[in-house]
Design an enzyme around this catalytic site. Structure first.
Site, PDB file in Angstrom:
ATOM      1  N   GLU A   1       0.260   7.290  -0.946  1.00 55.30           N
ATOM      2  CA  GLU A   1       0.987   6.110  -1.747  1.00 55.30           C
ATOM      3  C   GLU A   1       0.957   6.177  -3.160  1.00 55.30           C
ATOM      4  O   GLU A   1       0.038   6.308  -3.704  1.00 55.30           O
ATOM      5  CB  GLU A   1       0.099   4.940  -0.998  1.00 55.30           C
ATOM      6  CG  GLU A   1       0.576   3.813  -1.433  1.00 55.30           C
ATOM      7  CD  GLU A   1      -0.504   2.394  -1.409  1.00 55.30           C
ATOM      8  OE1 GLU A   1      -0.656   1.405  -2.139  1.00 55.30           O
ATOM      9  OE2 GLU A   1      -1.324   2.432  -0.362  1.00 55.30           O
TER      10      GLU A   1
ATOM     11  N   ARG B   1       1.652   0.673 -10.513  1.00 54.30           N
ATOM     12  CA  ARG B   1       0.995   0.054 -11.612  1.00 54.30           C
ATOM     13  C   ARG B   1       0.902   0.907 -13.009  1.00 54.30           C
ATOM     14  O   ARG B   1       0.289   0.463 -13.969  1.00 54.30           O
ATOM     15  CB  ARG B   1      -0.586   0.322 -11.223  1.00 54.30           C
ATOM     16  CG  ARG B   1      -1.014  -0.491  -9.915  1.00 54.30           C
ATOM     17  CD  ARG B   1      -2.554  -0.289  -9.721  1.00 54.30           C
ATOM     18  NE  ARG B   1      -2.961  -1.129  -8.251  1.00 54.30           N
ATOM     19  CZ  ARG B   1      -4.133  -1.391  -8.008  1.00 54.30           C
ATOM     20  NH1 ARG B   1      -5.236  -1.048  -8.740  1.00 54.30           N
ATOM     21  NH2 ARG B   1      -4.372  -2.214  -7.017  1.00 54.30           N
TER      22      ARG B   1
ATOM     23  N   THR C   1       1.458  -1.582  -4.275  1.00 54.94           N
ATOM     24  CA  THR C   1       1.484  -2.516  -5.307  1.00 54.94           C
ATOM     25  C   THR C   1       2.970  -2.923  -5.633  1.00 54.94           C
ATOM     26  O   THR C   1       3.291  -3.358  -6.564  1.00 54.94           O
ATOM     27  CB  THR C   1       0.678  -2.013  -6.613  1.00 54.94           C
ATOM     28  OG1 THR C   1      -0.336  -1.324  -6.152  1.00 54.94           O
ATOM     29  CG2 THR C   1       0.257  -3.194  -7.208  1.00 54.94           C
TER      30      THR C   1
ATOM     31  N   LYS D   1      -2.690  -4.319   5.734  1.00 57.34           N
ATOM     32  CA  LYS D   1      -3.883  -3.592   5.044  1.00 57.34           C
ATOM     33  C   LYS D   1      -5.069  -4.741   5.093  1.00 57.34           C
ATOM     34  O   LYS D   1      -4.590  -5.897   4.435  1.00 57.34           O
ATOM     35  CB  LYS D   1      -3.008  -3.284   3.530  1.00 57.34           C
ATOM     36  CG  LYS D   1      -3.991  -2.932   2.513  1.00 57.34           C
ATOM     37  CD  LYS D   1      -3.117  -2.808   1.223  1.00 57.34           C
ATOM     38  CE  LYS D   1      -4.184  -2.522   0.191  1.00 57.34           C
ATOM     39  NZ  LYS D   1      -3.122  -1.847  -1.169  1.00 57.34           N
TER      40      LYS D   1
END
Length: 221
Positions: free
Chosen positions: A51, A55, A78, A138
């Site tokens: 993953e 960011r 994210t 998650k």
């Protein structure tokens, strides 16, 4: 198709690959040019999925590089908007991970036919995810939310729901999470820590990845 799904048995899905590894490395990359080296290091350590979080400005380019040059199933983390879903899918992301639940993000992922794993921390968010037809979520940030006891409490009313705890997971506590029947895999950063990537310590990434995988699979033998 290339990568883990190409050589797997018919019917294997992205989530099957993540479940098989039981460990999902969560990567923050500042330089997309090193992505192929990172991918090679992870594959050498035995991993088949990764993953890359959105960011940094380099994230989308890094997803593209990893999708093109490695034998990994590459996902984007994210992800917080539907527009970002379009960007990462165009770059080659095969799955999407979110810090929280967004109905707009989930709908866009489903439109693209891409698995999405949204973050949840409360029963209300779990109910929203169930209403959206999701079965893998998650649990984030896992340790700050109370760790395994909190996860056990959240999972109890929802048999069959699977979680990917992320946030504060290390080799010291991953086994406890993975032993719980509701846990599909755990997310972690220690094998892809920023200092290792900045210094180009790819052999260390491979060594830590192999050790983490061994710990993650220890109880599955």
């Amino acid at each position: 198709m290339t990568g883990p799904l190409a050589s797997a048995e018919a019917g294997t899905t992205v989530l099957d690959v993540i479940a098989g590894d039981r460990l999902l490395p969560v990567v923050v990359l500042d330089d997309a040019e090193v992505a192929p080296r990172l991918g090679a290091a992870l594959v050498a350590g035995g991993l088949r999925s990764v993953e890359v979080t959105l960011r940094t400005p380099a994230a989308v380019a890094a997803i593209h590089a990893l999708a093109d040059h490695t034998a990994l199933v590459v996902g984007a983390g994210t992800v917080t908007s539907a527009d970002q879903v379009d960007q990462v899918v165009d770059a080659g992301a095969r799955f999407v991970v979110c810090p929280g639940f967004s109905a707009a993000v989930v709908r866009r992922c489903q439109k693209h036919g891409v698995p999405v794993i949204p973050g949840v921390a409360t029963p209300t968010e779990i109910q929203m995810a169930l209403d959206a037809g999701l079965s893998v979520l998650k649990f984030f940030p896992a340790e700050r939310l109370g760790g395994l006891p909190m996860l056990e409490a959240l999972a109890a009313p929802y048999p069959g729901l699977r979680f990917v705890p992320t946030g504060g997971i290390t080799t010291a506590n991953l086994r406890g999470y993975l032993d719980h029947p509701s846990v599909l895999a755990v997310g972690g950063t220690w094998m892809v820590a920023a200092g290792l990537l900045t210094a180009g310590r790819w052999d260390d990434v491979t060594t830590l990845t192999a050790a983490a995988l061994a710990a993650a699979r220890e109880g599955d033998r």
